[in-house]
Each structure stands twice: as C-alpha cells, then as structure tokens.
Design a protein around this motif. Structure first.
Motif, short mmCIF file in Angstrom:
data_model
loop_
_atom_site.label_atom_id
_atom_site.label_comp_id
_atom_site.label_asym_id
_atom_site.label_seq_id
_atom_site.Cartn_x
_atom_site.Cartn_y
_atom_site.Cartn_z
N GLN A 1 0.84 -1.20 0.00
CA GLN A 1 0.00 0.00 0.00
C GLN A 1 0.87 1.25 0.00
O GLN A 1 0.66 2.18 -0.78
N MET A 2 1.87 1.28 0.86
CA MET A 2 2.73 2.45 0.97
C MET A 2 3.55 2.63 -0.32
O MET A 2 3.69 3.76 -0.81
N LYS A 3 4.06 1.55 -0.87
CA LYS A 3 4.86 1.64 -2.10
C LYS A 3 4.00 2.12 -3.27
O LYS A 3 4.42 2.98 -4.04
N THR A 4 2.80 1.57 -3.39
CA THR A 4 1.90 1.99 -4.46
C THR A 4 1.56 3.47 -4.33
O THR A 4 1.59 4.21 -5.31
N SER A 5 1.25 3.91 -3.12
CA SER A 5 0.94 5.32 -2.88
C SER A 5 2.11 6.21 -3.28
O SER A 5 1.93 7.24 -3.95
N ARG A 6 3.33 5.82 -2.90
CA ARG A 6 4.52 6.61 -3.23
C ARG A 6 4.76 6.66 -4.74
O ARG A 6 5.07 7.72 -5.29
N VAL A 7 4.63 5.53 -5.40
CA VAL A 7 4.89 5.47 -6.84
C VAL A 7 3.87 6.32 -7.60
O VAL A 7 4.24 7.13 -8.47
N ILE A 8 2.60 6.18 -7.28
CA ILE A 8 1.56 6.96 -7.97
C ILE A 8 1.76 8.45 -7.69
O ILE A 8 1.72 9.28 -8.61
N ALA A 9 1.98 8.81 -6.43
CA ALA A 9 2.16 10.22 -6.07
C ALA A 9 3.38 10.83 -6.76
O ALA A 9 3.31 11.94 -7.28
N SER A 10 4.49 10.10 -6.78
CA SER A 10 5.70 10.67 -7.38
C SER A 10 5.52 10.91 -8.88
O SER A 10 5.97 11.93 -9.41
N HIS A 11 4.84 10.00 -9.55
CA HIS A 11 4.59 10.21 -10.98
C HIS A 11 3.60 11.37 -11.21
O HIS A 11 3.81 12.20 -12.09
N LEU A 12 2.55 11.43 -10.41
CA LEU A 12 1.59 12.53 -10.56
C LEU A 12 2.27 13.87 -10.28
O LEU A 12 2.03 14.84 -11.01
N GLU A 13 3.13 13.92 -9.27
CA GLU A 13 3.84 15.17 -8.98
C GLU A 13 4.71 15.60 -10.15
O GLU A 13 4.80 16.79 -10.45
N ARG A 14 5.34 14.65 -10.83
CA ARG A 14 6.16 14.99 -12.00
C ARG A 14 5.29 15.49 -13.15
O ARG A 14 5.63 16.46 -13.83
N PHE A 15 4.17 14.81 -13.40
CA PHE A 15 3.30 15.21 -14.51
C PHE A 15 2.61 16.55 -14.23
O PHE A 15 2.35 17.31 -15.16
N ALA A 16 2.32 16.84 -12.98
CA ALA A 16 1.58 18.05 -12.60
C ALA A 16 2.49 19.09 -11.95
O ALA A 16 2.02 19.90 -11.14
N PHE A 17 3.75 19.11 -12.31
CA PHE A 17 4.71 19.98 -11.62
C PHE A 17 4.32 21.46 -11.66
O PHE A 17 4.62 22.21 -10.73
N ARG A 18 3.63 21.90 -12.69
CA ARG A 18 3.22 23.31 -12.78
C ARG A 18 2.20 23.66 -11.70
O ARG A 18 2.13 24.80 -11.26
N GLU A 19 1.41 22.67 -11.30
CA GLU A 19 0.38 22.90 -10.28
C GLU A 19 0.86 22.58 -8.87
O GLU A 19 0.20 22.97 -7.92
#
Length: 97
Positions: free
Chosen positions: A67-85
């Motif tokens: 659960q923790m690994k999945t949360s980290r992986v999804i969040a890190s990718h979303l943060e990269r894609f949404a860096f402007r926001e």
C-alpha cells in the motif's frame, strides 16, 4: 486489504488520469477512459476517477508495505506530470476487511 485514498483538486484531472495510465501501460496492465482508470502494479492497485474539478485516487494492496509503495509510486509520478500545479497529495490510510 490495505487501502489509501487521495483527492487532488485540479481542472486537469482527466488529463492526469490518462497520462498516468498511458505511462504505466508500457509496463503493467491498465484500463482507462477519460473519467476512470485502473493501474495494476505488481505490489498494489490504483483506481482513478476524474471529475471536472477533482482527481480521485484509491490505492489498495494485500500488505501495508505494498500500500505504501503503491501510494509513493503513484504520487511521485503525478507530482512529475503536474509539476506546474504542485499538487497537494494527502493520503488517507485505512484497513479494509
């Protein structure tokens, strides 16, 4: 089952949902359309849904570590894609029966 949820307020929810799914689709099984998606990682699963103003993420896994690994992986990718926001991703963790 261990579950985490997060809601991200953004006008680009559908774009981010599709971007995440397309990215992971090169490596794992995904299913998506403009308003919903599923990403099946080896250590957990992420269900996504988009409204005009929000992106909803639900992560689930058999173990708390997954659960923790999945949360980290999804969040890190979303943060990269949404860096402007610079999205504020706050996970709410729970254990499902």
């Amino acid at each position: 089952m261990f579950v985490s949820t997060a809601t991200i307020t953004t006008k680009r929810a559908s774009i981010y949902l599709q971007q995440l799914c397309k990215h992971f689709g090169h490596k794992v099984e995904v299913r998506f359309d403009p308003v919903s998606g599923d990403i099946a990682l080896t250590f957990g699963h992420c269900a996504l849904s988009a409204t005009p103003d929000n992106l909803f993420l639900t992560v689930s896994a058999e173990t708390q570590a997954g659960q923790m690994k999945t949360s980290r992986v999804i969040a890190s990718h979303l943060e990269r894609f949404a860096f402007r926001e610079n999205p504020n991703i706050t996970w709410h963790h729970k254990t499902a029966a």
